[in-house]
Design a protein around this motif. Sequence first.
Motif, PDB file in Angstrom:
ATOM      1  N   MET A   1       0.664  -1.242  -0.077  1.00  0.00           N
ATOM      2  CA  MET A   1      -0.053   0.001   0.017  1.00  0.00           C
ATOM      3  C   MET A   1       0.848   1.269  -0.065  1.00  0.00           C
ATOM      4  SD  MET A   1      -3.018   1.125   2.643  1.00  0.00           S
ATOM      5  CE  MET A   1      -4.049  -0.131   2.181  1.00  0.00           C
ATOM      6  N   PRO A   2       0.666   2.192  -0.909  1.00  0.00           N
ATOM      7  CA  PRO A   2       1.264   3.699  -0.887  1.00  0.00           C
ATOM      8  C   PRO A   2       1.505   3.989   0.466  1.00  0.00           C
ATOM      9  CG  PRO A   2      -0.454   3.880  -2.048  1.00  0.00           C
ATOM     10  CD  PRO A   2      -0.481   2.358  -1.731  1.00  0.00           C
ATOM     11  N   ALA A   3       2.462   4.936   0.881  1.00  0.00           N
ATOM     12  CA  ALA A   3       2.406   5.715   1.983  1.00  0.00           C
ATOM     13  C   ALA A   3       1.133   6.846   2.046  1.00  0.00           C
ATOM     14  CB  ALA A   3       3.670   6.518   2.034  1.00  0.00           C
ATOM     15  N   PHE A   4       0.957   7.095   3.192  1.00  0.00           N
ATOM     16  CA  PHE A   4      -0.162   8.099   3.340  1.00  0.00           C
ATOM     17  C   PHE A   4       0.046   9.549   3.088  1.00  0.00           C
ATOM     18  CE2 PHE A   4      -2.519  11.300   6.108  1.00  0.00           C
ATOM     19  CZ  PHE A   4      -3.861  10.918   5.720  1.00  0.00           C
ATOM     20  N   ASP A   5      -0.766  10.033   2.068  1.00  0.00           N
ATOM     21  CA  ASP A   5      -0.521  11.449   1.479  1.00  0.00           C
ATOM     22  C   ASP A   5      -1.690  12.241   1.439  1.00  0.00           C
ATOM     23  OD1 ASP A   5       0.261  13.727   0.284  1.00  0.00           O
ATOM     24  OD2 ASP A   5       1.503  12.807  -1.243  1.00  0.00           O
ATOM     25  N   PRO A   6      -1.955  13.129   2.555  1.00  0.00           N
ATOM     26  CA  PRO A   6      -3.317  13.822   2.647  1.00  0.00           C
ATOM     27  C   PRO A   6      -3.536  14.663   1.359  1.00  0.00           C
ATOM     28  CG  PRO A   6      -1.953  14.836   4.197  1.00  0.00           C
ATOM     29  CD  PRO A   6      -1.121  13.584   3.686  1.00  0.00           C
ATOM     30  N   VAL A   7      -2.608  15.165   0.681  1.00  0.00           N
ATOM     31  CA  VAL A   7      -2.799  16.065  -0.451  1.00  0.00           C
ATOM     32  C   VAL A   7      -3.273  15.400  -1.497  1.00  0.00           C
ATOM     33  CG1 VAL A   7      -1.630  18.036  -1.796  1.00  0.00           C
ATOM     34  CG2 VAL A   7      -0.969  17.929   0.684  1.00  0.00           C
ATOM     35  N   ARG A   8      -2.531  14.382  -1.630  1.00  0.00           N
ATOM     36  CA  ARG A   8      -2.616  13.472  -2.956  1.00  0.00           C
ATOM     37  C   ARG A   8      -4.378  12.721  -2.760  1.00  0.00           C
ATOM     38  NH1 ARG A   8       0.014   8.001  -2.306  1.00  0.00           N
ATOM     39  NH2 ARG A   8      -1.768   7.987  -1.064  1.00  0.00           N
ATOM     40  N   ASP A   9      -4.672  12.490  -1.712  1.00  0.00           N
ATOM     41  CA  ASP A   9      -6.059  11.890  -1.591  1.00  0.00           C
ATOM     42  C   ASP A   9      -7.001  12.857  -1.540  1.00  0.00           C
ATOM     43  OD1 ASP A   9      -4.569   9.400  -0.792  1.00  0.00           O
ATOM     44  OD2 ASP A   9      -4.787   9.597   1.544  1.00  0.00           O
ATOM     45  N   ALA A  10      -6.808  14.210  -1.001  1.00  0.00           N
ATOM     46  CA  ALA A  10      -7.749  15.115  -1.320  1.00  0.00           C
ATOM     47  C   ALA A  10      -7.847  15.362  -2.708  1.00  0.00           C
ATOM     48  CB  ALA A  10      -7.341  16.376  -0.594  1.00  0.00           C
ATOM     49  N   VAL A  11      -6.601  15.523  -3.397  1.00  0.00           N
ATOM     50  CA  VAL A  11      -6.940  15.957  -4.985  1.00  0.00           C
ATOM     51  C   VAL A  11      -7.772  14.709  -5.840  1.00  0.00           C
ATOM     52  CG1 VAL A  11      -5.514  16.239  -6.897  1.00  0.00           C
ATOM     53  CG2 VAL A  11      -4.803  17.266  -4.869  1.00  0.00           C
ATOM     54  N   LEU A  12      -7.199  13.570  -5.488  1.00  0.00           N
ATOM     55  CA  LEU A  12      -7.955  12.498  -6.172  1.00  0.00           C
ATOM     56  C   LEU A  12      -9.125  12.265  -5.947  1.00  0.00           C
ATOM     57  CD1 LEU A  12      -5.078   9.640  -5.727  1.00  0.00           C
ATOM     58  CD2 LEU A  12      -5.462  11.254  -7.832  1.00  0.00           C
ATOM     59  N   ASN A  13      -9.635  12.727  -4.530  1.00  0.00           N
ATOM     60  CA  ASN A  13     -11.309  12.719  -4.322  1.00  0.00           C
ATOM     61  C   ASN A  13     -11.935  13.536  -4.693  1.00  0.00           C
ATOM     62  OD1 ASN A  13     -10.916   9.734  -3.263  1.00  0.00           O
ATOM     63  ND2 ASN A  13     -10.151  10.534  -1.436  1.00  0.00           N
ATOM     64  N   SER A  14     -11.515  14.849  -5.045  1.00  0.00           N
ATOM     65  CA  SER A  14     -12.132  15.988  -5.306  1.00  0.00           C
ATOM     66  C   SER A  14     -13.186  15.737  -6.538  1.00  0.00           C
ATOM     67  CB  SER A  14     -11.036  17.125  -5.865  1.00  0.00           C
ATOM     68  OG  SER A  14     -10.497  16.769  -7.403  1.00  0.00           O
ATOM     69  N   PRO A  15     -14.585  16.431  -6.537  1.00  0.00           N
ATOM     70  CA  PRO A  15     -15.304  16.304  -7.464  1.00  0.00           C
ATOM     71  C   PRO A  15     -14.635  16.695  -8.974  1.00  0.00           C
ATOM     72  CG  PRO A  15     -16.097  17.878  -5.979  1.00  0.00           C
ATOM     73  CD  PRO A  15     -14.595  17.613  -5.496  1.00  0.00           C
ATOM     74  N   ILE A  16     -15.523  16.005  -9.686  1.00  0.00           N
ATOM     75  CA  ILE A  16     -14.958  16.014 -11.333  1.00  0.00           C
ATOM     76  C   ILE A  16     -15.740  16.996 -12.008  1.00  0.00           C
ATOM     77  CG2 ILE A  16     -14.561  14.799 -13.494  1.00  0.00           C
ATOM     78  CD1 ILE A  16     -13.542  12.399 -11.579  1.00  0.00           C
ATOM     79  N   GLY A  17     -15.114  17.940 -12.717  1.00  0.00           N
ATOM     80  CA  GLY A  17     -15.841  18.875 -13.659  1.00  0.00           C
ATOM     81  C   GLY A  17     -16.393  18.256 -14.911  1.00  0.00           C
ATOM     82  N   GLN A  18     -17.188  19.118 -15.725  1.00  0.00           N
ATOM     83  CA  GLN A  18     -17.888  18.603 -16.801  1.00  0.00           C
ATOM     84  C   GLN A  18     -17.060  18.889 -18.171  1.00  0.00           C
ATOM     85  OE1 GLN A  18     -21.824  20.339 -16.648  1.00  0.00           O
ATOM     86  NE2 GLN A  18     -22.549  19.558 -14.617  1.00  0.00           N
ATOM     87  N   THR A  19     -16.144  19.477 -17.683  1.00  0.00           N
ATOM     88  CA  THR A  19     -15.098  19.998 -19.057  1.00  0.00           C
ATOM     89  C   THR A  19     -14.458  18.792 -19.586  1.00  0.00           C
ATOM     90  OG1 THR A  19     -13.715  20.949 -17.793  1.00  0.00           O
ATOM     91  CG2 THR A  19     -15.344  22.414 -18.527  1.00  0.00           C
ATOM     92  N   ALA A  20     -14.141  17.800 -18.824  1.00  0.00           N
ATOM     93  CA  ALA A  20     -13.183  16.414 -19.333  1.00  0.00           C
ATOM     94  C   ALA A  20     -13.659  15.433 -18.784  1.00  0.00           C
ATOM     95  CB  ALA A  20     -11.745  16.857 -19.017  1.00  0.00           C
ATOM     96  N   PRO A  21     -13.325  14.369 -19.323  1.00  0.00           N
ATOM     97  CA  PRO A  21     -13.995  12.954 -18.777  1.00  0.00           C
ATOM     98  C   PRO A  21     -12.855  12.458 -17.709  1.00  0.00           C
ATOM     99  CG  PRO A  21     -12.754  12.708 -20.840  1.00  0.00           C
ATOM    100  CD  PRO A  21     -12.739  14.256 -20.651  1.00  0.00           C
ATOM    101  N   MET A  22     -13.319  11.867 -16.998  1.00  0.00           N
ATOM    102  CA  MET A  22     -12.640  11.195 -15.709  1.00  0.00           C
ATOM    103  C   MET A  22     -11.719  10.239 -16.110  1.00  0.00           C
ATOM    104  SD  MET A  22     -14.178   9.723 -11.916  1.00  0.00           S
ATOM    105  CE  MET A  22     -13.729   8.031 -12.025  1.00  0.00           C
ATOM    106  N   LEU A  23     -10.471  10.448 -15.619  1.00  0.00           N
ATOM    107  CA  LEU A  23      -9.399   9.684 -15.977  1.00  0.00           C
ATOM    108  C   LEU A  23      -9.115   8.442 -14.983  1.00  0.00           C
ATOM    109  CD1 LEU A  23      -6.698  12.012 -17.260  1.00  0.00           C
ATOM    110  CD2 LEU A  23      -8.399  10.995 -18.496  1.00  0.00           C
ATOM    111  N   PRO A  24      -8.650   7.229 -15.522  1.00  0.00           N
ATOM    112  CA  PRO A  24      -8.620   6.135 -14.552  1.00  0.00           C
ATOM    113  C   PRO A  24      -7.554   6.443 -13.378  1.00  0.00           C
ATOM    114  CG  PRO A  24      -7.207   5.513 -16.319  1.00  0.00           C
ATOM    115  CD  PRO A  24      -8.129   6.885 -16.830  1.00  0.00           C
ATOM    116  N   LEU A  25      -7.958   6.097 -12.316  1.00  0.00           N
ATOM    117  CA  LEU A  25      -6.871   6.299 -11.106  1.00  0.00           C
ATOM    118  C   LEU A  25      -5.553   5.618 -11.448  1.00  0.00           C
ATOM    119  CD1 LEU A  25      -9.316   5.747  -8.153  1.00  0.00           C
ATOM    120  CD2 LEU A  25      -8.374   7.983  -8.969  1.00  0.00           C
ATOM    121  N   PRO A  26      -4.419   6.253 -10.890  1.00  0.00           N
ATOM    122  CA  PRO A  26      -3.082   5.391 -10.998  1.00  0.00           C
ATOM    123  C   PRO A  26      -3.083   4.344 -10.248  1.00  0.00           C
ATOM    124  CG  PRO A  26      -2.971   7.432  -9.561  1.00  0.00           C
ATOM    125  CD  PRO A  26      -4.292   7.481 -10.053  1.00  0.00           C
ATOM    126  N   SER A  27      -2.260   3.489 -10.635  1.00  0.00           N
ATOM    127  CA  SER A  27      -2.014   2.215  -9.742  1.00  0.00           C
ATOM    128  C   SER A  27      -1.366   2.503  -8.393  1.00  0.00           C
ATOM    129  CB  SER A  27      -1.005   1.222 -10.860  1.00  0.00           C
ATOM    130  OG  SER A  27       0.212   1.873 -10.843  1.00  0.00           O
TER     131      SER A  27
END
Length: 517
Positions: free
Chosen positions: A1-27
């Motif tokens: 499991m990757p190390a805990f990173d609050p900044v990364r987790d907040a960005v990855l879980n942020s709402p997704i806009g309508q201007t671009a499709p959602m990209l797959p999460l990184p491995s």
Amino acid sequence: MPAFDPVRDAVLNSPIGQTAPMLPLPSPSSTLSSPLASPSLAGRRATDLSVLLNSDPPPPQRSSSLSHLLHDDQLTASLPFSRSKSLFSSSPSPTRDRSRPSSSSSCTANPSMPPPPPPPAQSTVPYNPRVRITPPTSVMIPLSPAELETFKDYRYRGRGSAQLANTKKRKLSEEPPDQPPAKKLAGDVGVVVEHYNSRPDVGVVQRLESPIIGLKNFNNWVKSVLITKFAHPVLAASKSRHNPNGHRGGLRNPGAGKVLDMGCGKGGDMSKWSKARVKELVGVDIAAVSVDQARSRWQTLRGPRFAATFAALDCYTQPLTRAFPPDVLGTDEYDGGAGLTGDPFDVVSMQFCMHYAFETEEKTRCMLENVSRYLRKGGVFIGTVPNAELLLQQLDELPQDAEELSFGNSVYQIRFEQRHERPIFGHKYWFYLRDAVDDVPEYIVHWDNFVEMAAEYGLNVLYKEDFHTVFSQHEQDPELGPLMIRMKVVDANGESSMDEDQWEAANIYVAFAFEKR
């Protein structure tokens, strides 16, 4: 499991806009040196709380060049986190308070709200009123003592307001702690008390406007004759003299003698005792409002004042000890060493009030006990009382068929309730005196009976004359004759200020003096 990173987790879980499709999460095995540089940010919106609450449309696309990102302050302020601040410092960003939405942000984000109104324009016209009731210099001038007394008159404020103003807390030095509570009196006594309580304490100017001012001046002159002839010698020989260390109330004066004014009323004789240079005066009356007015009159006396103590008490049913402590009353049986009591009285004065005690024998004896008990041997008891002989003579001269048993003139009226029954006590009649007494019940003082009772209390009669005789005896006196001019009884030519009706009304009273054996 990757190390805990609050900044990364907040960005990855942020709402997704309508201007671009959602990209797959990184491995899980992938590592990001910076979540802002990851391609997964495409189309994601900022997680700033104010933006989420207001549902703003996504901001316009901006240049992605590094130099533009580094110099765009608006973008920096809209980002929810700053890596250089959030990870290494607990203090919030100075550009935005994340604890709650700011009011300025909300107002800016809602263009439908109207802008705040502009502040009112300041007037450039200076304050300069053209119409004034009084000149500007009169605003800060205080009222004189005479003006203050004038506006205390109930006619300017109403009777209830005047009575309320007079019910002040008495000073401890003026009212003993065992002062009995005031109670409402019934019957004839209640009528008398209500009458004298409701009478205004007019000043000197208003008093001169009285329609019977000549009669009032004459009555005052008769009282001055009694004080001069009988009180002055006794006061001069008094053992109660000025104490160089001061006396009751902290007042100092060169006076001598002690006076008990029973039925002091509103303090009408205060100036007479001041001119007599007394050391101390004790005033008592059944009408509490009148007692308060007497105290106020004493407080406004000019020059060095004698010491004074006042209280409201019915002296015809209660002993003076109910209102005054022993050191105020004194006694003739002074021990000379213990100092438990004060000096006895040299003079007891009862002016135009003693006849109210003759309703019953019990009241008369209580009155005489209060007079004699605290009067020193050789002291005098002076006063004025209705002339019983004259009143009964006028009653006998009424026609036998008279429907109303009354007589008088434009100044006074006397009305009896019965013609033939004449008891020693309780022989009642109703008395009216213009601008002075408003039809109150009074009682006949049968003189011979009064003299006999007074002798039982050690009081021997010295003097008794009607007011007309007092005038004829003293009008040529070298001291009392000129006093009539100063008191405006007569003018410099000897002309009286009284008319015939006032002169007749004056003779319904007699003046008396007793001495204690």
